[in-house]
Design a protein around this motif. Structure first.
Motif, PDB file in Angstrom:
ATOM      1  N   GLY A 195      81.308 -50.431  69.016  1.00 30.26           N
ATOM      2  CA  GLY A 195      82.823 -50.137  69.985  1.00 30.26           C
ATOM      3  C   GLY A 195      81.956 -49.812  72.085  1.00 30.26           C
ATOM      4  O   GLY A 195      82.894 -49.539  72.239  1.00 30.26           O
TER       5      GLY A 195
ATOM      6  N   ASN B  64      84.745 -54.705  75.905  1.00 32.53           N
ATOM      7  CA  ASN B  64      84.438 -55.727  77.303  1.00 32.53           C
ATOM      8  C   ASN B  64      82.731 -55.774  77.293  1.00 32.53           C
ATOM      9  O   ASN B  64      82.334 -55.106  77.408  1.00 32.53           O
ATOM     10  CB  ASN B  64      84.677 -55.158  78.743  1.00 32.53           C
ATOM     11  CG  ASN B  64      84.771 -55.982  79.236  1.00 32.53           C
ATOM     12  OD1 ASN B  64      85.300 -57.114  79.622  1.00 32.53           O
ATOM     13  ND2 ASN B  64      84.242 -55.860  80.459  1.00 32.53           N
TER      14      ASN B  64
ATOM     15  N   LYS C 172      78.886 -54.192  71.448  1.00 31.73           N
ATOM     16  CA  LYS C 172      80.146 -55.151  71.056  1.00 31.73           C
ATOM     17  C   LYS C 172      80.107 -54.272  69.380  1.00 31.73           C
ATOM     18  O   LYS C 172      81.287 -54.141  69.365  1.00 31.73           O
ATOM     19  CB  LYS C 172      80.142 -55.915  71.123  1.00 31.73           C
ATOM     20  CG  LYS C 172      81.485 -57.004  70.840  1.00 31.73           C
ATOM     21  CD  LYS C 172      81.621 -58.368  70.291  1.00 31.73           C
ATOM     22  CE  LYS C 172      82.756 -58.627  70.607  1.00 31.73           C
ATOM     23  NZ  LYS C 172      83.111 -59.952  70.955  1.00 31.73           N
TER      24      LYS C 172
ATOM     25  N   ASP D 181      81.422 -50.964  75.573  1.00 27.38           N
ATOM     26  CA  ASP D 181      81.490 -52.034  76.524  1.00 27.38           C
ATOM     27  C   ASP D 181      79.924 -52.452  77.052  1.00 27.38           C
ATOM     28  O   ASP D 181      79.557 -51.447  77.232  1.00 27.38           O
ATOM     29  CB  ASP D 181      82.077 -51.305  78.129  1.00 27.38           C
ATOM     30  CG  ASP D 181      83.423 -51.528  77.146  1.00 27.38           C
ATOM     31  OD1 ASP D 181      84.399 -51.567  76.549  1.00 27.38           O
ATOM     32  OD2 ASP D 181      83.874 -51.100  78.030  1.00 27.38           O
TER      33      ASP D 181
ATOM     34  N   THR E 167      83.554 -63.418  70.258  1.00 30.31           N
ATOM     35  CA  THR E 167      84.848 -63.075  68.571  1.00 30.31           C
ATOM     36  C   THR E 167      85.527 -64.806  68.405  1.00 30.31           C
ATOM     37  O   THR E 167      86.318 -64.561  69.071  1.00 30.31           O
ATOM     38  CB  THR E 167      85.926 -61.637  68.862  1.00 30.31           C
ATOM     39  OG1 THR E 167      85.332 -61.108  68.679  1.00 30.31           O
ATOM     40  CG2 THR E 167      86.582 -61.653  67.671  1.00 30.31           C
TER      41      THR E 167
ATOM     42  N   ASN F  90      85.820 -56.725  64.676  1.00 33.26           N
ATOM     43  CA  ASN F  90      86.423 -56.636  65.462  1.00 33.26           C
ATOM     44  C   ASN F  90      86.839 -55.490  66.930  1.00 33.26           C
ATOM     45  O   ASN F  90      87.623 -55.288  67.038  1.00 33.26           O
ATOM     46  CB  ASN F  90      88.002 -55.702  64.165  1.00 33.26           C
ATOM     47  CG  ASN F  90      87.612 -56.981  63.405  1.00 33.26           C
ATOM     48  OD1 ASN F  90      88.016 -58.003  63.156  1.00 33.26           O
ATOM     49  ND2 ASN F  90      87.456 -56.410  62.234  1.00 33.26           N
ATOM     50  N   SER F  91      85.642 -55.340  67.170  1.00 37.55           N
ATOM     51  CA  SER F  91      85.682 -54.134  68.328  1.00 37.55           C
ATOM     52  C   SER F  91      86.631 -55.068  69.761  1.00 37.55           C
ATOM     53  O   SER F  91      86.227 -55.913  69.545  1.00 37.55           O
ATOM     54  CB  SER F  91      84.167 -54.691  69.115  1.00 37.55           C
ATOM     55  OG  SER F  91      84.050 -53.398  70.023  1.00 37.55           O
ATOM     56  N   ASN F  92      86.811 -54.135  70.186  1.00 39.81           N
ATOM     57  CA  ASN F  92      87.852 -55.139  71.729  1.00 39.81           C
ATOM     58  C   ASN F  92      86.630 -54.424  73.123  1.00 39.81           C
ATOM     59  O   ASN F  92      87.024 -53.934  73.851  1.00 39.81           O
ATOM     60  CB  ASN F  92      89.380 -53.838  71.570  1.00 39.81           C
ATOM     61  CG  ASN F  92      90.508 -54.835  70.991  1.00 39.81           C
ATOM     62  OD1 ASN F  92      90.229 -55.319  70.598  1.00 39.81           O
ATOM     63  ND2 ASN F  92      91.166 -53.630  70.603  1.00 39.81           N
TER      64      ASN F  92
END
Length: 418
Positions: free
Chosen positions: A81, A227, A78, A83, A103, A223-225
């Motif tokens: 960056g 999954n 995560k 998944d 998070t 701050n990674s999005n």
């Protein structure tokens, strides 16, 4: 690092230490220290594995770990960056991994923490204990600590919504104060009572733990999005195909820790099982695993030779090792099926010794991967840092210099399959 062509003639112990896998370039994130966990996977190995995979032109979308433990690979994936999909058979491990990988907003953490402690103080003189307390809890805890932990757990449940990721966070904090507030012998890797131990104060221990976890959130916020999906699941039952590009994992070692035993306090307090021993079932590496004759007859040639030698010194241990090797052969099949085309498996494993019998787990793993269809296999060796110099463990798990005990090697291996 060497490419393996002939498994049977390769002496993996003679491979030189590879400096690439030896030391990380970054300071380990504080999030990796929010909960004690035995034989925790070094975070930098995940970073190195990703770096190596990219250098080998692996296009990484999703990383997998089918023995995800306390979530080291999950968190690093995560943070970088990617998944992630992972699973573990141990509910305590899944709790920690989820808590570590979510998070959080510090403002929400502070609000929930304040409300939990206010409720704890308000209810202290009126809290009613549950009508039944598991006998094993009364074995490990004094009455005062049972009362206070029961109150604290109820406050967490009443303040934090059931489906909220913040419940994972505070139950993880609760879990990590159980051993300090119990009679459990400090720093013991085996369940042992210390009759002279003074348990830590429950309220103070929880506050201290929450401060540690809050500092972890503030340590280079992620701050990674990406999954992140973590499941309570036995990897042996996984049937998903071609869904991860890179698997980074470290299976339990043969003659390893009994994780169900080590995490029994959390299991009992969080109602994962009425009897913690139920969680030993199907746990790879457990000496209490279910054995069938297939565990002998379906072993590859490396496994058969090692088990045959063990039967001459300890038939019970030979059965346990045979079951472990049988399951590891199934795991390499699972990994091969789960990888996308051109995917990569990076597995960390070590050898050991039992009553003079050399247990070559690396050789067995390489042979299993070849039989599962991995076409290119590479092996590197790394030094285990901060290893205690006494290289043996006695039956209680304590380090020893007695060479009649089980030898613990100071190196482990990175086995890579394409």
């Amino acid at each position: 690092m060497v490419q393996v062509c002939d498994t049977l003639t390769t002496d993996f112990e003679k491979i030189n230490i590879d400096p690439f896998w030896n030391v990380g370039n970054e300071v380990e994130h504080k999030n990796h220290r929010i909960h004690a966990y035995p034989a925790k996977f070094p975070a930098f190995i995940t970073q190195k594995a990703i770096q190596y995979a990219i250098s080998e032109n692996i296009k990484i979308n999703c990383i997998g770990d089918f023995f995800c433990g306390c979530g080291t690979v999950a968190f690093e994936s995560k943070r970088l960056g990617f998944d992630f999909w992972g699973c573990d058979i141990n509910p305590t491990a899944v709790l920690i991994a989820k808590a570590k990988s979510n998070t959080y907003s510090i403002s929400y953490v502070k609000k929930y923490f304040s409300n939990i402690m206010d409720l704890y103080d308000a209810r202290y003189n009126t809290h009613i204990m549950p009508s039944h307390i598991n006998d094993r809890i009364t074995y490990w805890f004094y009455p005062k600590e049972i009362f206070e932990l029961s109150l604290l757990k109820q406050c967490i449940y009443d303040v934090v919504p059931a489906r909220s990721k913040y419940r994972h966070y505070f139950l993880c904090a609760f879990s990590n104060i159980l051993k300090p507030t119990s009679k459990w012998l400090t720093k013991s890797i085996k369940p042992q009572i210390d009759p002279n131990k003074k348990p830590a104060n429950v309220r103070q221990a929880f506050i201290k733990q929450c401060i540690i976890m809050e500092k972890a959130i503030a340590d280079e916020p992620c701050n990674s999005n990406a999954n992140i999906e973590i499941k309570l699941k036995n990897a042996l039952t996984l049937r998903r195909k071609e869904f991860v590009d890179l698997i980074i994992t470290s299976p339990p070692y043969v003659t390893s820790y009994e994780y169900a035993d080590l995490h029994q306090l959390t299991t009992l307090w969080l109602d994962y099982a009425d009897d913690y021993r139920d969680l030993r079932k199907n746990s790879i590496g457990s000496n209490h695993n279910i054995f069938t004759n297939d565990c002998y007859t379906l072993l590859n040639c490396v496994g058969q030779e090692i088990v045959r030698d063990l039967r001459n010194v300890d038939k019970s241990k030979a059965r346990a090792v045979a079951k472990y090797y049988f399951d590891m052969q199934r795991i390499t099949n699972v990994c091969k099926s789960a990888l996308t085309i051109n995917g990569m498996l990076v597995m960390v494993i070590g050898n050991t010794e039992y009553k003079g019998v050399y247990i070559d787990n690396v050789k067995h793993l390489v042979k299993s991967m070849q039989n599962s269809g991995f076409s290119k296999i590479y092996v590197a060796k790394r030094k285990i840092t901060r290893k205690i110099l006494t290289p043996y463990r006695d039956k209680f798990g304590r380090f020893s210099s007695n060479d009649n005990q089980r030898k613990v090697y100071s190196e482990e291996f990175i086995v890579i399959g394409r």
